[in-house]
Design an enzyme around this catalytic site. Structure first.
Site, PDB file in Angstrom:
ATOM      1  N   LYS A 137      27.236   0.102   7.720  1.00  0.00           N
ATOM      2  CA  LYS A 137      27.697  -1.291   7.682  1.00  0.00           C
ATOM      3  C   LYS A 137      26.877  -2.167   8.635  1.00  0.00           C
ATOM      4  CE  LYS A 137      29.926  -4.944   6.948  1.00  0.00           C
ATOM      5  NZ  LYS A 137      31.171  -5.405   6.475  1.00  0.00           N
ATOM      6  N   ASN A 176      24.388  -5.370   7.569  1.00  0.00           N
ATOM      7  CA  ASN A 176      24.516  -6.749   8.059  1.00  0.00           C
ATOM      8  C   ASN A 176      23.333  -7.151   8.943  1.00  0.00           C
ATOM      9  OD1 ASN A 176      26.769  -7.379   6.665  1.00  0.00           O
ATOM     10  ND2 ASN A 176      28.187  -7.323   8.374  1.00  0.00           N
ATOM     11  N   PHE A 229      18.659 -13.878   0.635  1.00  0.00           N
ATOM     12  CA  PHE A 229      18.760 -13.937   2.096  1.00  0.00           C
ATOM     13  C   PHE A 229      17.438 -14.274   2.782  1.00  0.00           C
ATOM     14  CE2 PHE A 229      23.101 -13.120   3.277  1.00  0.00           C
ATOM     15  CZ  PHE A 229      23.619 -12.839   2.031  1.00  0.00           C
ATOM     16  N   GLY A 277      26.071 -17.946  10.190  1.00  0.00           N
ATOM     17  CA  GLY A 277      27.324 -17.956  10.944  1.00  0.00           C
ATOM     18  C   GLY A 277      28.293 -17.030  10.238  1.00  0.00           C
ATOM     19  N   CYS A 287      31.146 -12.282  10.275  1.00  0.00           N
ATOM     20  CA  CYS A 287      30.544 -10.937  10.351  1.00  0.00           C
ATOM     21  C   CYS A 287      29.210 -10.863  11.083  1.00  0.00           C
ATOM     22  CB  CYS A 287      30.375 -10.369   8.944  1.00  0.00           C
ATOM     23  SG  CYS A 287      31.957  -9.985   8.200  1.00  0.00           S
ATOM     24  N   LYS A 337      29.144 -11.474  14.984  1.00  0.00           N
ATOM     25  CA  LYS A 337      29.996 -10.482  15.670  1.00  0.00           C
ATOM     26  C   LYS A 337      29.416  -9.071  15.551  1.00  0.00           C
ATOM     27  CE  LYS A 337      33.635  -8.851  12.829  1.00  0.00           C
ATOM     28  NZ  LYS A 337      33.572  -7.417  12.749  1.00  0.00           N
ATOM     29  N   ARG A 393      34.410 -19.878  11.382  1.00  0.00           N
ATOM     30  CA  ARG A 393      34.037 -18.928  12.428  1.00  0.00           C
ATOM     31  C   ARG A 393      32.518 -18.868  12.619  1.00  0.00           C
ATOM     32  NH1 ARG A 393      37.741 -13.928  10.723  1.00  0.00           N
ATOM     33  NH2 ARG A 393      37.449 -14.890   8.690  1.00  0.00           N
TER      34      ARG A 393
HETATM   35  C1  UDX Z   1      28.439 -11.159   5.095  1.00  0.00           C
HETATM   36  C2  UDX Z   1      27.795 -10.073   4.207  1.00  0.00           C
HETATM   37  O1  UDX Z   1      27.049 -10.704   3.151  1.00  0.00           O
HETATM   38  C3  UDX Z   1      28.846  -9.137   3.637  1.00  0.00           C
HETATM   39  O2  UDX Z   1      28.222  -8.079   2.920  1.00  0.00           O
HETATM   40  C4  UDX Z   1      29.668  -8.559   4.791  1.00  0.00           C
HETATM   41  O3  UDX Z   1      30.685  -7.709   4.284  1.00  0.00           O
HETATM   42  C5  UDX Z   1      30.267  -9.685   5.627  1.00  0.00           C
HETATM   43  O4  UDX Z   1      29.224 -10.542   6.099  1.00  0.00           O
HETATM   44  P1  UDX Z   1      29.672 -13.477   4.684  1.00  0.00           P
HETATM   45  O5  UDX Z   1      29.670 -13.644   6.169  1.00  0.00           O
HETATM   46  O6  UDX Z   1      30.929 -13.753   3.932  1.00  0.00           O
HETATM   47  O7  UDX Z   1      29.234 -11.979   4.264  1.00  0.00           O
HETATM   48  O8  UDX Z   1      28.572 -14.493   4.094  1.00  0.00           O
HETATM   49  P2  UDX Z   1      27.055 -14.450   3.599  1.00  0.00           P
HETATM   50  O9  UDX Z   1      27.029 -14.999   2.240  1.00  0.00           O
HETATM   51  O10 UDX Z   1      26.435 -13.140   3.796  1.00  0.00           O
HETATM   52  O11 UDX Z   1      26.383 -15.528   4.577  1.00  0.00           O
HETATM   53  C6  UDX Z   1      26.373 -15.354   5.982  1.00  0.00           C
HETATM   54  C7  UDX Z   1      25.643 -16.491   6.661  1.00  0.00           C
HETATM   55  O12 UDX Z   1      24.248 -16.430   6.383  1.00  0.00           O
HETATM   56  C8  UDX Z   1      26.088 -17.888   6.204  1.00  0.00           C
HETATM   57  O13 UDX Z   1      26.184 -18.750   7.326  1.00  0.00           O
HETATM   58  C9  UDX Z   1      24.982 -18.330   5.275  1.00  0.00           C
HETATM   59  O14 UDX Z   1      24.848 -19.734   5.206  1.00  0.00           O
HETATM   60  C10 UDX Z   1      23.774 -17.697   5.955  1.00  0.00           C
HETATM   61  N1  UDX Z   1      22.638 -17.509   5.049  1.00  0.00           N
HETATM   62  C11 UDX Z   1      22.731 -16.671   3.970  1.00  0.00           C
HETATM   63  C12 UDX Z   1      21.430 -18.163   5.297  1.00  0.00           C
HETATM   64  O15 UDX Z   1      21.315 -18.934   6.276  1.00  0.00           O
HETATM   65  N2  UDX Z   1      20.368 -17.944   4.458  1.00  0.00           N
HETATM   66  C13 UDX Z   1      20.445 -17.109   3.386  1.00  0.00           C
HETATM   67  O16 UDX Z   1      19.431 -16.946   2.684  1.00  0.00           O
HETATM   68  C14 UDX Z   1      21.666 -16.453   3.131  1.00  0.00           C
END
Ligand code: UDX
Length: 452
Positions: A221, A225, A267, A275, A278, A281, A345
């Site tokens: 995990k 992340n 990504f 932010g 997950c 943290k 968060r």
């Molecule tokens: C994430 C993981 O994707 C997931 O697998 C895990 O279980 C929990 O953490 P989440 O935090 O819900 O999920 O959102 P995610 O869609 O992954 O985005 C996280 C952050 O990255 C957001 O602030 C998003 O804006 C940012 N992000 C994402 C970017 O800045 N650029 C990107 O290309 C993708």
């Protein structure tokens, strides 16, 4: 064969979504919480927080009234009446940025107390994100000590990391791309696999089950992340490089990079940084874990530092054009950490607002289609809150795109020109066409400067 039943300890995003999805496919589920008000809402088919599709499916399982779903206050009966207990409680970041395992320990104690009086074999599955060793040494040992039962003989133990992302929780629960089962022993893993074979059926042809030991599953995990967050910081590093070369656009560069099948373009979105509940943290937790073992995780330090710097960079872009921020109206389009949620968060908007305030900006206003109330809880009167885009942009000196909501993507330069005092837009999420905006107003975008 008797169908396995499941109790879910914790009713957050992962817990409640898992519970309703299991029940939807005919698995008997008892969700449990210590919050009576929350249990009442859930039992009436009302989702206690916003998540795409959750309320519809919750309503459906509640209205079926087939005995497959209920939410209890307290955990004892839920554990007693089921074969498997899944611990899906929060493992937040403590003040010292280490993982806080208080709720995990509490849940393990509760299971131990029930198992003391339960005769049948029971399987405990940790689904929360926990640092390596937690499942065996905290959860396993606590249950064993309190119940007086023997791990491996009277009860089993698994760790199954959860990968769902907010805004896609239901879809990710129904259609994961793999299932990772960390097992104390073969019997524990076999039982969990049996549950998922009945739950997923044919989908398992596309989603392999990986069976490994407890500690490896815990680390999968974090590995996941941290790599996703690394991709984002990598894209932001390249955005900074792209800004040194007029006309180079980081969006096009990352597209070119992401077309390599070994990399993939997901990504690689440069912007205001990541932010959410997950990434920040989890990186901090595994970093603290590594340091406690005498290892300094240099890559993860850089990932966090680049992420924090994005907020400073955005404010630099504003200040370079406005000179003095103190008497300017600065409008933030979006406050939630990403679209599709009201979750604040570790939202990048908070870091940007703190940096703006540090540089004496006093007139900051924000608008978010979903997060107005949750933002107010976090930000209080640090900023003002607009009810719509018109109110937000009226007489503003600078507009910063912080969250890429669909309703922002359709905005045209003319709207900013008509409403703002000085039409000046900073695209922190790269949602606008650079050519179109740069031609008509003062435009700054992460990862691109004009060819001049
Ligand atoms: C994430 C993981 O994707 C997931 O697998 C895990 O279980 C929990 O953490 P989440 O935090 O819900 O999920 O959102 P995610 O869609 O992954 O985005 C996280 C952050 O990255 C957001 O602030 C998003 O804006 C940012 N992000 C994402 C970017 O800045 N650029 C990107 O290309 C993708």
């Amino acid at each position: 064969m008797k169908k396995l039943s499941v109790s879910i300890l914790g009713t957050g995003f992962v817990g409640l979504c898992s519970a309703v999805c299991f029940a939807h496919r005919g698995i008997k589920v008892i969700a449990s919480t210590h919050n009576e008000e929350k249990a009442n809402l859930i039992n009436q088919g009302i989702a206690p927080f916003y998540e795409v599709e959750l309320e519809e499916i919750l309503k459906e399982v509640v209205n079926r009234n087939d005995g497959n779903f209920k939410c209890l206050v307290g955990r004892k009966q839920a554990i007693l009446d089921t074969d498997i207990s899944m611990i899906i409680v929060g493992t937040p970041m403590g003040e010292d940025k280490r993982i806080d395992l208080t709720l995990m320990e509490k849940a393990a104690k509760e299971i131990g107390e029930v198992l003391r009086m339960k005769e049948n074999y029971h399987l405990t599955v940790v689904r929360s994100t926990v640092i390596p060793g937690t499942t065996r040494n905290l959860v396993g040992d606590t249950i064993q000590k309190i119940s007086g039962k023997e791990l491996g003989k009277d009860f089993g133990l698994c760790m199954q990391p959860e990968f769902l992302a907010e805004g896609r929780s239901i879809k990710d629960t129904f259609y994961p791309d793999r299932i990772v089962i960390g097992e104390f022993d073969k019997k524990s893993g076999d039982i969990l696999q049996e549950l998922y074979e009945s739950f997923y059926g044919d989908h398992l042809k596309k989603a392999p089950i990986l069976r490994i030991n407890l500690e490896s599953a815990e680390l999968v995990k974090y590995g996941n992340n941290c790599l996703l967050a690394t991709k984002i910081s990598y894209a932001n590093e390249f955005a900074n490089l792209a800004e040194l070369v007029p006309g180079v656009d980081v969006v096009q560069v990352m597209k070119g990079v992401g077309l390599d099948y070994r990399i993939c373009e997901r990504f690689l979105g440069a912007g205001v940084g990541f932010g959410g509940s997950c990434f920040p943290k989890d990186i901090n937790a595994i970093k603290a874990f590594a340091q406690s073992k005498g290892y300094d995780p240099r890559l993860l330090n850089a990932v966090l530092a680049i992420n924090d710097d994005q907020a400073i960079h955005i404010v630099d872009l504003a200040e370079n054009t406005l000179n003095n921020l103190s008497n300017k109206k600065i409008a933030l389009l979006g406050l939630a950490f990403k679209p599709g949620t009201d979750d604040m968060r570790q939202a990048p908007s908070i870091r940007i607002i703190n940096e703006l305030k540090r540089r004496n900006a006093s007139n900051i206003i924000g608008y978010d289609p979903k997060a107005k109330e949750s933002a107010r809880e976090v930000l209080g009167n640090k900023i003002q809150y607009a009810n719509n885009i018109e109110e937000l942009l009226k007489d503003a000196d600078c507009a910063i795109i912080t969250t890429e909501w669909d309703e922002f993507k359709i905005l045209k330069p003319s709207k900013f020109i008509r409403l703002m005092k000085n039409p000046f837009v900073i695209d922190g999420r790269r949602i606008f066409s650079f050519e179109e905006f740069d031609k008509e107003l003062t435009f700054r975008a992460i990862g691109r400067v004009a060819l001049k």
